[in-house]
Design an enzyme around this catalytic site. Structure first.
Site, PDB file in Angstrom:
ATOM      1  N   LYS A 121      13.695   0.580  -3.520  1.00  0.00           N
ATOM      2  CA  LYS A 121      13.204   1.973  -3.529  1.00  0.00           C
ATOM      3  C   LYS A 121      13.525   2.675  -2.213  1.00  0.00           C
ATOM      4  O   LYS A 121      13.783   3.873  -2.207  1.00  0.00           O
ATOM      5  CB  LYS A 121      11.703   1.993  -3.834  1.00  0.00           C
ATOM      6  CG  LYS A 121      11.404   1.418  -5.213  1.00  0.00           C
ATOM      7  CD  LYS A 121       9.941   1.412  -5.550  1.00  0.00           C
ATOM      8  CE  LYS A 121       9.660   0.565  -6.780  1.00  0.00           C
ATOM      9  NZ  LYS A 121       9.870  -0.894  -6.556  1.00  0.00           N
ATOM     10  N   ASP A 182       4.457   1.051  -2.707  1.00  0.00           N
ATOM     11  CA  ASP A 182       4.793   0.193  -3.851  1.00  0.00           C
ATOM     12  C   ASP A 182       4.081  -1.132  -3.551  1.00  0.00           C
ATOM     13  O   ASP A 182       4.663  -2.038  -2.970  1.00  0.00           O
ATOM     14  CB  ASP A 182       6.312   0.042  -3.915  1.00  0.00           C
ATOM     15  CG  ASP A 182       6.782  -0.708  -5.142  1.00  0.00           C
ATOM     16  OD1 ASP A 182       6.186  -0.523  -6.214  1.00  0.00           O
ATOM     17  OD2 ASP A 182       7.743  -1.493  -5.011  1.00  0.00           O
ATOM     18  N   CYS A 236       3.763  -3.255  -9.957  1.00  0.00           N
ATOM     19  CA  CYS A 236       4.373  -3.805 -11.172  1.00  0.00           C
ATOM     20  C   CYS A 236       3.289  -4.572 -11.944  1.00  0.00           C
ATOM     21  O   CYS A 236       3.504  -5.683 -12.404  1.00  0.00           O
ATOM     22  CB  CYS A 236       5.601  -4.645 -10.869  1.00  0.00           C
ATOM     23  SG  CYS A 236       5.302  -6.036  -9.784  1.00  0.00           S
TER      24      CYS A 236
HETATM   25  N1  SAM Z   1       9.280  -1.623  -2.721  1.00  0.00           N
HETATM   26  C1  SAM Z   1      10.041  -2.851  -2.813  1.00  0.00           C
HETATM   27  C2  SAM Z   1      11.346  -2.590  -3.523  1.00  0.00           C
HETATM   28  O1  SAM Z   1      11.405  -1.659  -4.326  1.00  0.00           O
HETATM   29  O2  SAM Z   1      12.325  -3.307  -3.281  1.00  0.00           O
HETATM   30  C3  SAM Z   1       9.220  -3.953  -3.452  1.00  0.00           C
HETATM   31  C4  SAM Z   1       7.925  -4.179  -2.712  1.00  0.00           C
HETATM   32  S1  SAM Z   1       7.004  -5.604  -3.216  1.00  0.00           S
HETATM   33  C5  SAM Z   1       6.202  -5.017  -4.609  1.00  0.00           C
HETATM   34  C6  SAM Z   1       5.730  -5.586  -2.029  1.00  0.00           C
HETATM   35  C7  SAM Z   1       6.169  -5.943  -0.607  1.00  0.00           C
HETATM   36  O3  SAM Z   1       5.107  -5.646   0.266  1.00  0.00           O
HETATM   37  C8  SAM Z   1       6.479  -7.405  -0.392  1.00  0.00           C
HETATM   38  O4  SAM Z   1       7.744  -7.535   0.200  1.00  0.00           O
HETATM   39  C9  SAM Z   1       5.395  -7.886   0.580  1.00  0.00           C
HETATM   40  O5  SAM Z   1       5.856  -8.856   1.505  1.00  0.00           O
HETATM   41  C10 SAM Z   1       5.060  -6.593   1.298  1.00  0.00           C
HETATM   42  N2  SAM Z   1       3.702  -6.493   1.857  1.00  0.00           N
HETATM   43  C11 SAM Z   1       2.566  -7.052   1.386  1.00  0.00           C
HETATM   44  N3  SAM Z   1       1.519  -6.671   2.135  1.00  0.00           N
HETATM   45  C12 SAM Z   1       2.003  -5.854   3.108  1.00  0.00           C
HETATM   46  C13 SAM Z   1       1.416  -5.158   4.199  1.00  0.00           C
HETATM   47  N4  SAM Z   1       0.105  -5.225   4.419  1.00  0.00           N
HETATM   48  N5  SAM Z   1       2.213  -4.424   4.998  1.00  0.00           N
HETATM   49  C14 SAM Z   1       3.548  -4.368   4.775  1.00  0.00           C
HETATM   50  N6  SAM Z   1       4.171  -5.016   3.764  1.00  0.00           N
HETATM   51  C15 SAM Z   1       3.408  -5.737   2.931  1.00  0.00           C
END
Ligand code: SAM
Length: 301
Positions: A121, A182, A236
């Site tokens: 994204k 996301d 998701c």
């Molecule tokens: N938006 C991404 C894409 O479209 O390629 C997918 C995101 S995935 C659903 C969620 C991501 O958030 C993961 O890579 C995870 O490691 C990261 N994440 C989880 N908690 C977080 C936080 N508190 N701060 C930053 N990143 C975080």
């Protein structure tokens, strides 16, 4: 495919037996490979012609000119191609292309992508704004942040700054014109992609933990959003605990409101009923993953 017992129970409680059955059938469907053409490097005609030359047919998607559905080929047939290596295409599910479109960031915007890796994204927002928006892409997992940097570079998204940090710790003095959250989630919209071990860990405790983290991230997003501006919250997941309930709680705590998504812009997308009007929940099927999207505006003080 076996659906975790707790998930099956939640789906039935939320949607009723018939719709829950439709979702479970969607999990089991053989999902078509889909891709996004990287408008920063090429265009749809060129990609379709190049795929055609390889004997790979594609179909267009009515709501997004840069999206293609690949007919009769799997991902590895695409990842072998030169123009994949050059970042001219990005393999991305159709559902996950919706949040950046709903965000609709403008070229002059300062954008925050709060949970960005692997960068589907982030790079889509870069393409949609013609590489003019300044994008801060936040990711707390260092291995995933490395992947994000790699994808940003390969896709030619030149105004992206990757911040390897927990987005909940971002300084409250920052302000952004547009934010995409996301959020990390249980993955209840994409259960078929998860391994057996992940499926076995689908419990009430995991879901409660995910919802707590999502709410903290959403409250943070609304703090960092410039008053009067809009953000997108997506997951998701198809479960209200991670979607409508998280958003409703955050709206009660922050001075913000839902801005209804224009559903006519997404004609043909299979939707599920939502308990928060104006939000969008995609039903998994042979083309789409389960996904939730809400557009939220921070009111002017
Ligand atoms: N938006 C991404 C894409 O479209 O390629 C997918 C995101 S995935 C659903 C969620 C991501 O958030 C993961 O890579 C995870 O490691 C990261 N994440 C989880 N908690 C977080 C936080 N508190 N701060 C930053 N990143 C975080």
């Amino acid at each position: 495919m076996e659906v975790p017992a707790y998930l099956a129970q939640r789906l039935e409680a939320q949607y009723g037996a018939q719709t829950a059955q439709r979702i479970v059938q969607g999990y089991g469907a053989q999902r078509a490979v889909t891709l996004r053409v990287n408008a920063l490097k090429t265009d749809v005609q060129a990609v379709r012609a190049a795929l055609d030359a390889q004997g790979i047919r594609t179909q267009t998607v009515p709501w997004y000119a840069d999206a293609l559905i690949v007919c009769g080929a799997r991902e590895d047939a695409l990842t072998r191609l030169d123009f994949y290596a050059r970042g001219e295409i990005y393999l991305q599910s159709l559902s996950s292309m919706i949040p950046p479109l709903v965000l609709g960031a403008a070229p002059e915007d300062d954008v925050l992508d709060m949970a960005a890796a692997p960068g589907g994204k982030t790079t889509q927002i870069a393409a949609l704004t013609g590489n003019r928006a300044m994008i801060t892409a936040c990711e707390m997992n260092s291995i995933r942040a490395e992947r994000l940097r790699y994808n940003v570079e390969r896709q030619g998204a030149s105004r992206v700054t990757v911040m390897e940090t927990d987005a909940r710790r971002l300084d409250d003095l920052f302000r952004f014109d547009a934010i995409l959250l996301d959020a990390p989630c249980s993955g209840s919209g994409t259960v078929q992609l998860a391994g057996a071990r992940t499926r076995a860990r689908f419990t009430k405790e995991i879901l409660d933990k995910a919802a707590g983290r999502q709410e903290a991230l959403l409250i943070k997003a609304l703090t960092l959003l410039r008053p009067g501006r809009a953000m997108v919250y997506s997951t998701c997941s198809v479960l209200a605990q991670e979607n409508e309930q998280v958003v409703s709680r955050a709206l009660r705590r922050a001075n913000a409101e839902i801005e209804p998504i224009d559903m006519t812009a997404f004609a043909g997308v299979p939707v599920l009923p939502v308990s928060l009007p104006g939000t969008l929940c995609v039903c998994p099927d042979e083309r789409y993953e389960g996904f939730f999207v809400a557009r939220i505006r921070r009111k002017k003080a």
